[in-house]
Design an enzyme around this catalytic site. Structure first.
Site, PDB file in Angstrom:
ATOM      1  N   ASP A  94      37.158  37.788  30.051  1.00  0.00           N
ATOM      2  CA  ASP A  94      37.901  38.313  31.186  1.00  0.00           C
ATOM      3  C   ASP A  94      37.390  39.699  31.575  1.00  0.00           C
ATOM      4  O   ASP A  94      37.049  40.507  30.703  1.00  0.00           O
ATOM      5  CB  ASP A  94      39.382  38.376  30.786  1.00  0.00           C
ATOM      6  CG  ASP A  94      40.330  38.577  31.937  1.00  0.00           C
ATOM      7  OD1 ASP A  94      39.991  38.178  33.061  1.00  0.00           O
ATOM      8  OD2 ASP A  94      41.437  39.114  31.698  1.00  0.00           O
ATOM      9  N   HIS A  95      37.320  39.982  32.865  1.00  0.00           N
ATOM     10  CA  HIS A  95      37.110  41.337  33.396  1.00  0.00           C
ATOM     11  C   HIS A  95      35.888  42.062  32.844  1.00  0.00           C
ATOM     12  O   HIS A  95      36.003  43.183  32.354  1.00  0.00           O
ATOM     13  CB  HIS A  95      38.355  42.191  33.165  1.00  0.00           C
ATOM     14  CG  HIS A  95      39.463  41.916  34.124  1.00  0.00           C
ATOM     15  ND1 HIS A  95      39.397  42.235  35.465  1.00  0.00           N
ATOM     16  CD2 HIS A  95      40.664  41.329  33.939  1.00  0.00           C
ATOM     17  CE1 HIS A  95      40.518  41.860  36.066  1.00  0.00           C
ATOM     18  NE2 HIS A  95      41.304  41.294  35.161  1.00  0.00           N
ATOM     19  N   ASP A 130      33.770  40.959  36.949  1.00  0.00           N
ATOM     20  CA  ASP A 130      34.690  41.731  37.783  1.00  0.00           C
ATOM     21  C   ASP A 130      33.885  42.745  38.591  1.00  0.00           C
ATOM     22  O   ASP A 130      33.633  43.868  38.141  1.00  0.00           O
ATOM     23  CB  ASP A 130      35.727  42.444  36.911  1.00  0.00           C
ATOM     24  CG  ASP A 130      36.776  43.175  37.735  1.00  0.00           C
ATOM     25  OD1 ASP A 130      36.598  43.281  38.963  1.00  0.00           O
ATOM     26  OD2 ASP A 130      37.769  43.650  37.150  1.00  0.00           O
ATOM     27  N   HIS A 213      48.197  44.483  37.780  1.00  0.00           N
ATOM     28  CA  HIS A 213      48.270  44.272  36.342  1.00  0.00           C
ATOM     29  C   HIS A 213      49.465  45.020  35.745  1.00  0.00           C
ATOM     30  O   HIS A 213      49.867  46.075  36.234  1.00  0.00           O
ATOM     31  CB  HIS A 213      46.994  44.783  35.655  1.00  0.00           C
ATOM     32  CG  HIS A 213      45.801  43.910  35.893  1.00  0.00           C
ATOM     33  ND1 HIS A 213      44.628  44.377  36.458  1.00  0.00           N
ATOM     34  CD2 HIS A 213      45.577  42.595  35.639  1.00  0.00           C
ATOM     35  CE1 HIS A 213      43.751  43.400  36.524  1.00  0.00           C
ATOM     36  NE2 HIS A 213      44.299  42.302  36.049  1.00  0.00           N
ATOM     37  N   HIS A 249      45.654  36.782  38.803  1.00  0.00           N
ATOM     38  CA  HIS A 249      45.682  37.874  37.829  1.00  0.00           C
ATOM     39  C   HIS A 249      46.972  38.663  37.997  1.00  0.00           C
ATOM     40  O   HIS A 249      47.537  38.734  39.080  1.00  0.00           O
ATOM     41  CB  HIS A 249      44.492  38.815  38.040  1.00  0.00           C
ATOM     42  CG  HIS A 249      43.195  38.284  37.519  1.00  0.00           C
ATOM     43  ND1 HIS A 249      42.549  38.820  36.437  1.00  0.00           N
ATOM     44  CD2 HIS A 249      42.424  37.254  37.929  1.00  0.00           C
ATOM     45  CE1 HIS A 249      41.425  38.153  36.202  1.00  0.00           C
ATOM     46  NE2 HIS A 249      41.338  37.186  37.104  1.00  0.00           N
ATOM     47  N   SER A 252      52.316  38.745  34.961  1.00  0.00           N
ATOM     48  CA  SER A 252      53.482  39.165  34.175  1.00  0.00           C
ATOM     49  C   SER A 252      54.507  39.869  35.063  1.00  0.00           C
ATOM     50  O   SER A 252      54.166  40.751  35.852  1.00  0.00           O
ATOM     51  CB  SER A 252      53.045  40.102  33.044  1.00  0.00           C
ATOM     52  OG  SER A 252      52.280  39.422  32.084  1.00  0.00           O
ATOM     53  N   ASN A 271      46.508  34.181  34.619  1.00  0.00           N
ATOM     54  CA  ASN A 271      46.349  35.045  33.463  1.00  0.00           C
ATOM     55  C   ASN A 271      47.698  35.609  33.018  1.00  0.00           C
ATOM     56  O   ASN A 271      48.513  36.027  33.848  1.00  0.00           O
ATOM     57  CB  ASN A 271      45.403  36.194  33.784  1.00  0.00           C
ATOM     58  CG  ASN A 271      43.966  35.742  33.940  1.00  0.00           C
ATOM     59  OD1 ASN A 271      43.681  34.552  34.062  1.00  0.00           O
ATOM     60  ND2 ASN A 271      43.046  36.690  33.944  1.00  0.00           N
ATOM     61  N   LEU A 272      47.898  35.636  31.717  1.00  0.00           N
ATOM     62  CA  LEU A 272      49.139  36.158  31.142  1.00  0.00           C
ATOM     63  C   LEU A 272      48.768  37.075  29.990  1.00  0.00           C
ATOM     64  O   LEU A 272      48.241  36.617  28.974  1.00  0.00           O
ATOM     65  CB  LEU A 272      50.019  35.003  30.655  1.00  0.00           C
ATOM     66  CG  LEU A 272      51.434  35.381  30.214  1.00  0.00           C
ATOM     67  CD1 LEU A 272      52.270  35.787  31.424  1.00  0.00           C
ATOM     68  CD2 LEU A 272      52.108  34.226  29.483  1.00  0.00           C
TER      69      LEU A 272
END
Length: 341
Positions: A94-95, A130, A213, A249, A252, A271-272
């Site tokens: 990720d990222h 990213d 995020h 993304h 949450s 994504n979590l």
């Protein structure tokens, strides 16, 4: 069933796209969190995705802080333990920002190519580049080269078009103009123009629709998932039958209705991170507070090994995080839909 092959991962993504659901993609930074994520998927009867950022991979690498080494170690562990579960667990990085391509993403692709030459599945099923800090054309120039490299390795590329707000793994977008949090239809069409619609290689698109995020106070984040639908309609008008496979993304704390709407517009990977981290750490904190005199040697005491044994608080953490993953599978619609069932 373990980590999927290239073909099995493609089948997973296509099943989500046609079935109208999304896979939770759980960020992990330890074997404890990895086991919790896999357990949560298994208890939900869902295939799923486990992912690691360069920062988390560097943490996993110990004193060397070599992110590629840490990612390889996590993948080796996952390939071994996932075999014991009746669901497929895809692995993703990720990222990865531009400055870490040469020391993180490209070495991992090299390892996957070597595995493929031996007739083995790739080490990771997909990698995210990213390039959100770059101008769009530079982002797409690098993404285009990476798409070719990923296709040769049997790996799916994920790229970001637009900017996800907040901070993730030292990529700080907290000060960007608000309008950059919303990907335009023109930018989405430019992605398809440069990268194609699957004919050059499969990619996932992290388009932004107000995503941020982390966890924020109610009303702070204004999601507009209809942006994703507008992009799909524009793509279909230009290339009949073509459709983006989106990534969400910063999920949450999002309202359930926004999550469901995003899925209807083509999100297949969500994504979590923050919510899963909190579930794990909250359980550890509860164990420490409840068993204070056992965890600590208070006033010259000896404590209670059964209380401070990492397996004691670790088991509670795993159970709590697994439950959060299972709840995500239910909300995202992947529960009970494992392709191995």
């Amino acid at each position: 069933m373990g980590v999927p092959t290239t073909e099995q991962y493609a089948a997973m993504l296509d099943a989500a796209a046609t079935g109208g659901y999304a896979y939770p993609a759980i960020n992990v930074a330890s074997s404890e969190a990895l086991n919790a994520a896999i357990r949560g998927f298994a208890e939900a009867g869902s295939d799923g995705i486990v992912e690691v950022t360069p920062g988390a991979a560097g943490y996993l690498a110990g004193a060397s802080r070599d992110a590629a080494r840490g990612a390889r170690a996590l993948a080796a562990f996952a390939h071994e333990v996932a075999d014991a579960y009746p669901v497929k667990i895809a692995l993703h990085t990720d990222h990865c920002p531009p400055e870490q391509l040469d020391r993180f993403l490209r070495p991992l692709l090299d390892r996957s190519r070597a595995r493929r030459r031996r007739g083995e599945p790739p080490l990771f099923n997909s990698h995210m580049f990213d390039g959100s800090t770059l101008p769009l054309e530079e982002n797409l120039r690098l993404s285009s080269a990476l798409l070719d490299a990923c296709a040769a390795a049997g790996v799916v590329l994920e790229l970001e078009c637009g900017v996800v707000g907040g901070e993730e793994d030292a990529v700080d977008a907290s000060g960007v103009p608000t309008e950059r949090l919303y990907t335009t239809t023109a930018d989405l069409l430019r992605v398809a123009e440069v990268l194609g619609a699957g004919e050059r290689g499969r990619y996932l698109l992290a388009a932004t629709f107000g995503n941020v995020h982390g966890i924020h106070a109610p009303g702070h984040v204004k999601l507009r998932p209809e942006i994703l639908g507008e992009g799909q309609a524009a793509l279909a008008a230009r290339r009949p039958g073509a459709r983006f496979q989106y990534v969400f993304h910063g999920s949450s704390g999002s309202h359930d209705d926004d999550v469901r709407a995003a899925i209807t517009y083509g999100v297949i990977k969500i994504n979590l991170d923050s919510d899963a981290q909190y579930a794990l750490t909250r359980a550890v904190a509860d164990h420490v507070f409840v068993n204070y005199s056992g965890v600590l040697r208070v006033d010259g005491g000896v404590g209670d090994k059964k209380a401070y044994d990492p397996r004691a608080w670790g088991a509670r953490a795993e159970t709590a995080m697994a439950a959060r993953v299972t709840a995500a599978c239910e909300l995202f619609g992947s529960a009970g839909r494992s392709l191995t069932a």
